[in-house]
Write an enzyme that holds these catalytic residues in place. Sequence first.
Site, PDB file in Angstrom:
ATOM      1  N   PRO A  33      97.576  87.912  84.190  1.00 33.09           N
ATOM      2  CA  PRO A  33      98.312  87.348  83.048  1.00 33.09           C
ATOM      3  C   PRO A  33      99.765  87.837  83.015  1.00 33.09           C
ATOM      4  O   PRO A  33     100.589  87.286  82.286  1.00 33.09           O
ATOM      5  CB  PRO A  33      97.543  87.847  81.824  1.00 33.09           C
ATOM      6  CG  PRO A  33      96.326  88.526  82.318  1.00 33.09           C
ATOM      7  CD  PRO A  33      96.421  88.715  83.796  1.00 33.09           C
ATOM      8  N   GLU A  59      89.260  95.668  84.765  1.00 31.99           N
ATOM      9  CA  GLU A  59      90.515  95.859  84.018  1.00 31.99           C
ATOM     10  C   GLU A  59      91.741  95.539  84.869  1.00 31.99           C
ATOM     11  O   GLU A  59      92.839  95.389  84.363  1.00 31.99           O
ATOM     12  CB  GLU A  59      90.603  97.299  83.499  1.00 31.99           C
ATOM     13  CG  GLU A  59      89.767  97.549  82.272  1.00 31.99           C
ATOM     14  CD  GLU A  59      90.053  96.555  81.143  1.00 31.99           C
ATOM     15  OE1 GLU A  59      91.211  96.489  80.708  1.00 31.99           O
ATOM     16  OE2 GLU A  59      89.117  95.852  80.729  1.00 31.99           O
ATOM     17  N   ARG A  72      95.344  68.254  95.814  1.00 34.79           N
ATOM     18  CA  ARG A  72      95.632  66.847  95.528  1.00 34.79           C
ATOM     19  C   ARG A  72      97.047  66.444  95.940  1.00 34.79           C
ATOM     20  O   ARG A  72      97.366  65.266  95.982  1.00 34.79           O
ATOM     21  CB  ARG A  72      95.352  66.532  94.054  1.00 34.79           C
ATOM     22  CG  ARG A  72      96.177  67.304  93.088  1.00 34.79           C
ATOM     23  CD  ARG A  72      95.649  67.126  91.664  1.00 34.79           C
ATOM     24  NE  ARG A  72      95.807  65.761  91.187  1.00 34.79           N
ATOM     25  CZ  ARG A  72      96.966  65.230  90.819  1.00 34.79           C
ATOM     26  NH1 ARG A  72      98.075  65.952  90.882  1.00 34.79           N
ATOM     27  NH2 ARG A  72      97.032  63.997  90.376  1.00 34.79           N
ATOM     28  N   ASP A  86     102.250  61.357  88.093  1.00 35.71           N
ATOM     29  CA  ASP A  86     101.631  62.308  87.162  1.00 35.71           C
ATOM     30  C   ASP A  86     102.597  62.784  86.102  1.00 35.71           C
ATOM     31  O   ASP A  86     103.795  62.874  86.334  1.00 35.71           O
ATOM     32  CB  ASP A  86     101.235  63.603  87.909  1.00 35.71           C
ATOM     33  CG  ASP A  86     100.082  63.409  88.841  1.00 35.71           C
ATOM     34  OD1 ASP A  86      99.387  62.418  88.707  1.00 35.71           O
ATOM     35  OD2 ASP A  86      99.915  64.292  89.695  1.00 35.71           O
TER      36      ASP A  86
HETATM   37  N1  ADE Z   1      93.346  86.944  85.094  1.00 37.12           N
HETATM   38  C1  ADE Z   1      92.951  87.078  83.823  1.00 37.12           C
HETATM   39  N2  ADE Z   1      93.635  86.280  83.009  1.00 37.12           N
HETATM   40  C2  ADE Z   1      94.509  85.587  83.781  1.00 37.12           C
HETATM   41  C3  ADE Z   1      95.494  84.603  83.537  1.00 37.12           C
HETATM   42  N3  ADE Z   1      95.747  84.153  82.315  1.00 37.12           N
HETATM   43  N4  ADE Z   1      96.197  84.136  84.577  1.00 37.12           N
HETATM   44  C4  ADE Z   1      95.966  84.598  85.822  1.00 37.12           C
HETATM   45  N5  ADE Z   1      95.052  85.528  86.126  1.00 37.12           N
HETATM   46  C5  ADE Z   1      94.332  86.021  85.115  1.00 37.12           C
END
Ligand code: ADE
Length: 235
Positions: free
Chosen positions: A89, A116, A154, A169
């Site tokens: 994230p 984690e 794709r 798209d």
């Molecule tokens: N791993 C956990 N959450 C994630 C996310 N939002 N984007 C990429 N990898 C992740």
Amino acid sequence: MRIDVLTLFPGMFPGVLDASIQARAAAGGHVDCHVHDIRKWADNKHDKVDDRPFGGGPGMVMMCQPLWDAVKDVEAMAPTSCRRIHFTPQGRRLDQELVEELAREERLLLIAGHYEGIDERVIKELEPLEVSVGDYVLTGGELPSMLLIDAVTRLQDGVLGHEDSAAEDSFSPRGENRERLLEAPHFTRPRTWRDQAVPDVLLSGDHEAVAAWRRDQMMKRTRSRRPDLLEQCTN
Ligand code: ADE
């Protein structure tokens, strides 16, 4: 394009890789996906791949050794060098521009972290591109890996039936939709369903009128649903 995935949960992938366009792309030789279980590279008695975090705290951290050895061995399975990607994230937000850039690579190595996270030192050594699929937290990088595989597949030449279907798209900077507007709505038979009639213009056979209507719908939809995309256009 060859794609290698490193994961602790290889069993999550077959359903996605073996269905629909993904399966067709593999059968047609457009994309060659290989999913590898990181645990196979654990060099300890119990195949341990994670441990408690130094400094305390919840959860477990993926250890350096299994991942490092897995990357080295998997990369050596083919002569082409890899673009390494680690899903987190904290990474760069995945959008169509990044998908198109990655779709042009000859080979991708996707690292799906779990627990984690991954020991920071192995990430520092591997220097992957860190990619996020959005501002929410998943349990691991498997679903992000599948998203990226789908999105780049794709775009490979010859994968989609109609030659231009990716160019129209939403978000596509190619073809007629260079401004990255949202797509116009789609309709098929029957002409009326639950008292809702298909817009007359789509039945008119007038191609110019249809194109003008679609363009108008694209502008209206983008303005009401994603005004931020229009701001990006004018900047
Ligand atoms: N791993 C956990 N959450 C994630 C996310 N939002 N984007 C990429 N990898 C992740």
